[in-house]
Write an enzyme that holds these catalytic residues in place. Structure first.
Site, PDB file in Angstrom:
ATOM      1  N   VAL A  86     -20.715   1.281  20.489  1.00 21.89           N
ATOM      2  CA  VAL A  86     -20.661   0.682  19.154  1.00 21.89           C
ATOM      3  C   VAL A  86     -21.559   1.474  18.207  1.00 21.89           C
ATOM      4  CG1 VAL A  86     -21.033  -1.394  17.785  1.00 21.89           C
ATOM      5  CG2 VAL A  86     -20.209  -1.587  20.149  1.00 21.89           C
ATOM      6  N   LYS A  87     -20.945   2.068  17.198  1.00 24.47           N
ATOM      7  CA  LYS A  87     -21.681   2.890  16.236  1.00 24.47           C
ATOM      8  C   LYS A  87     -22.146   2.012  15.079  1.00 24.47           C
ATOM      9  CE  LYS A  87     -20.184   7.176  15.169  1.00 24.47           C
ATOM     10  NZ  LYS A  87     -19.456   8.233  14.392  1.00 24.47           N
ATOM     11  N   VAL A  88     -23.466   1.971  14.885  1.00 22.70           N
ATOM     12  CA  VAL A  88     -24.096   1.060  13.923  1.00 22.70           C
ATOM     13  C   VAL A  88     -24.936   1.863  12.926  1.00 22.70           C
ATOM     14  CG1 VAL A  88     -25.678  -0.894  13.674  1.00 22.70           C
ATOM     15  CG2 VAL A  88     -24.210  -0.739  15.702  1.00 22.70           C
TER      16      VAL A  88
END
Length: 218
Positions: A86-88
């Protein structure tokens, strides 16, 4: 050092995979749109397609900017496939979300990083990957590779497990320089990866070998 390809283009991913050096994929809404992939269902389906093709880490970016939205989106993305990261974004609610997602064994990639201070916060929060955008740092007349070196040194000193993933790679030299200063991963366009193959002396030497072979078999 791991090689990730930064794209949503399936043909390019296949080409990098066939080369035998592909360790993962990063993508984002802009790259999806570039391939004409729009709409939440189509984007989620495309993430799964990439995961099944490469069978390794695939960064999928959230579009929410508030804590609750990032968490909900992060769980939805992580549920798509075990290889989803998950790219945050590096924002206050993003750091908070990274801490909670990481505590639930969901892999995260803290993106849009431009300073060592931001890198410290991401590591403290438990990010799996950290993505400093070195090309964009260069655009502001600062040294993006020096930033990678600084972050790598800090992580080494304190034993942080977060992997430094050099992003916004613009050319083959960026890749080599990142390797020299200790980047764990580079993510780059296929053109930059393929550029590593090129050297005029290789072309000259091969042409000479083939010429001599033809003379000897004439």
């Amino acid at each position: 050092m791991k090689f990730f390809i930064d794209t949503a283009n399936i043909d390019q991913i296949k080409e990098a995979k066939d080369l035998g050096i592909l360790d993962g994929v990063t993508t984002n809404p802009s790259l999806m749109a570039k391939e004409g992939i729009t709409g939440e269902k189509n984007i989620l389906d495309h993430y799964v397609k990439i995961c099944e093709l490469v069978k390794s880490d695939v960064s999928a970016e959230v579009v929410s900017t508030d804590y609750k939205g990032i968490i909900e989106e992060g769980h939805r993305l992580a549920a798509l496939h075990p290889n989803i990261v998950v790219k945050v974004p590096m924002i206050k609610d993003g750091v908070k979300a990274i801490k909670d997602l990481s505590s639930q064994n969901i892999k995260t990639n803290c993106t849009l990083v431009f300073s060592a201070g931001q890198a410290l916060l991401a590591a403290k929060a438990g990010a799996t990957y950290l993505s400093p955008f070195i090309g964009r740092v260069d655009d502001t007349s600062w040294d993006g590779v020096q930033l990678i070196q600084q972050i790598s040194h800090i992580y080494s000193v304190y034993g942080y497990q977060t992997q430094v993933l050099a992003a916004s790679i613009r050319n083959p030299l960026h890749i080599v320089k990142c390797a020299e200063v200790g980047a764990d991963v580079v993510t780059c366009p296929l053109s930059s990866i393929m550029g590593l193959l090129n050297h005029p002396l290789t072309d000259i030497g091969l042409a000479k070998f083939l010429e001599d072979y033809k003379k000897g078999n004439a």
